[in-house]
Enzyme design. Structure first.
Site, PDB file in Angstrom:
ATOM      1  N   HIS A 230      36.404  40.109 -24.333  1.00  0.00           N
ATOM      2  CA  HIS A 230      37.212  38.740 -24.946  1.00  0.00           C
ATOM      3  C   HIS A 230      36.570  37.355 -25.427  1.00  0.00           C
ATOM      4  CE1 HIS A 230      39.788  36.668 -27.711  1.00  0.00           C
ATOM      5  NE2 HIS A 230      41.298  36.894 -26.760  1.00  0.00           N
TER       6      HIS A 230
ATOM      7  N   CYS B 293      41.791  32.429 -30.367  1.00  0.00           N
ATOM      8  CA  CYS B 293      41.512  33.125 -30.826  1.00  0.00           C
ATOM      9  C   CYS B 293      41.282  34.221 -31.833  1.00  0.00           C
ATOM     10  CB  CYS B 293      42.356  34.448 -29.611  1.00  0.00           C
ATOM     11  SG  CYS B 293      43.094  33.687 -28.322  1.00  0.00           S
TER      12      CYS B 293
ATOM     13  N   CYS C 250      46.297  38.416 -32.182  1.00  0.00           N
ATOM     14  CA  CYS C 250      47.288  37.017 -32.150  1.00  0.00           C
ATOM     15  C   CYS C 250      46.397  36.315 -31.194  1.00  0.00           C
ATOM     16  CB  CYS C 250      48.300  37.924 -31.190  1.00  0.00           C
ATOM     17  SG  CYS C 250      47.334  38.331 -30.092  1.00  0.00           S
TER      18      CYS C 250
END
Length: 393
Positions: free
Chosen positions: A349, A88, A379
């Site tokens: 996302h 991510c 994160c």
């Protein structure tokens, strides 16, 4: 000392899983974002010296997805490209690397971004090359196995986050309220035209007639309430507090920014959105997610020589509501400056894209203010965190 700046950037609208962008590869989406970023920056493709694009799910994507995107965007064959996978964190790490290369005087103009088609992630037949003699065969989901499954504890990242919630003690209602607010803020931002500066339309070919223009993030539900979310079942554990409503959406999309040596930008007569400041890069002590953005922000603040109360704009990726809530609590942030236009719970996302999206959005907020300091942080799988300090241009 050399300073790098974000001149401009662009992103696609974010599509839901199997939604409007289902027929686009990640590199095709990346090309659209890169073209848009260059157009908004008023920078010709011929000036670009390096391209860095984050992408997590690369199985079946073909060789060098970043180079595919760069060439399709009109950037020359003589311009090298790098695809990076830091889960991510990929999209923000691409920008951080661009900044480092410019500060090192390797390049003056770098395109950095992230791209992902979670819809296009294939299924994997492991060990098929050596063959199977007998019995059933398991087919793995590339998206789940390589994108959403914690390799260190052998469980979904949502289940890992649920375990950490037992320690952090965020209630179901706190998470539902946060998630509902994300949708409401994102819907209001679209209504007020806030995203117009960053989102470029995607033309979707039709069987007959003109292409359909896809113009808005399709995961946002303006009428979402905490009461409605309270009716959802826990997603990862029978007595858990995380639901599909308080987790980020599985999505498709791409974003890119033009990062430039400030002196070069001045030479070209360009303005810029923000200056890139200190980086915060952290990991551990385990693979949990909740504390990583706060730890990364603290490290970046320390390197920048400022305190948390000097921040005006804060963008934290909403992998889960619990991550954003933990960041706010651990940093002592004013919630009113965090994700003011919603976040990944509402807009989605796409793994490799999100770091670029939130950095661009923070930079645009600072540009509209005309002053101030911001930070973007995420994160990442494996228990890592990245943050970038930004200053208004």
């Amino acid at each position: 000392m050399t300073t790098s700046v974000i001149v401009a950037g662009a992103r696609t609208p974010i599509g839901k899983l199997m939604g409007s962008l289902k027929d686009f590869s990640a590199s095709e989406l990346g090309a659209i974002a890169i073209k848009g970023a260059l157009e908004k920056a008023n920078v010709p493709a011929s000036l670009v010296e390096y391209v860095i694009m984050g992408q997590v799910l690369t199985a079946g994507a073909g060789q060098m997805p970043a180079r595919q995107a760069a060439v399709a965007a009109g950037i020359g064959w003589d311009v090298p490209a790098l695809t990076i996978n830091k889960m991510c964190l990929s999209g923000i790490d691409a920008i951080a690397l661009a900044d480092q290369l410019i500060r090192a005087r390797e390049f003056d103009v770098v395109v950095a971004g992230g791209q992902e088609s979670m819809t296009k992630a294939p299924h994997l037949l492991m060990n098929s090359r050596s063959g199977y003699k007998y019995g059933d065969v398991t087919v793995l989901d590339h998206m789940a196995y390589d994108g959403l499954h914690d390799v260190f504890t052998d469980q979904p990242m949502g289940a890992l986050t649920e375990q950490r919630n037992d320690v952090d003690m965020f209630t179901r209602s706190e998470q539902d309220e946060y998630a509902a607010a994300s949708h409401q803020k994102a819907a209001a931002a679209w209504k007020d035209g806030v995203f117009a500066d960053e989102v470029i339309p995607v033309n979707i070919p039709q069987r007959t007639g003109d292409p359909l223009q896809f113009t808005e993030d399709e995961g946002i539900r303006a009428n979402t309430t905490a009461a409605a979310l309270a009716g959802l079942k826990p997603a990862f554990r029978g007595d858990g507090t995380i639901t599909a409503g308080s987790a980020s959406q599985i999505s498709d999309g791409a974003a890119a920014v033009v990062v430039m040596n400030q002196e070069k930008a001045q030479e070209l007569g360009l303005t810029w959105l923000a200056e890139i400041g200190a980086h915060g890069v952290v990991a551990g002590p385990d693979s949990t997610l909740q504390s990583q953005p706060a730890n990364a922000i603290n490290k970046a603040l320390d390197r920048e020589g400022i305190s948390v109360d000097q921040l005006d704009v804060v963008e934290i990726n909403e992998a889960f509501a619990a991550v954003a809530l933990a960041s706010i609590r651990e940093l002592g942030l004013n919630p009113q400056i965090v994700n003011v236009n919603g976040g990944a719970i509402a807009v989605g996302h796409p793994l490799g894209m999100s770091g670029t999206r939130i950095t661009l959005h923070a930079a645009l907020q600072l540009a509209r203010r005309g002053s101030g300091v911001g930070v973007a942080a995420l994160c990442g799988a494996g228990g890592q965190g990245d943050a970038l300090i930004l200053r208004a241009g």
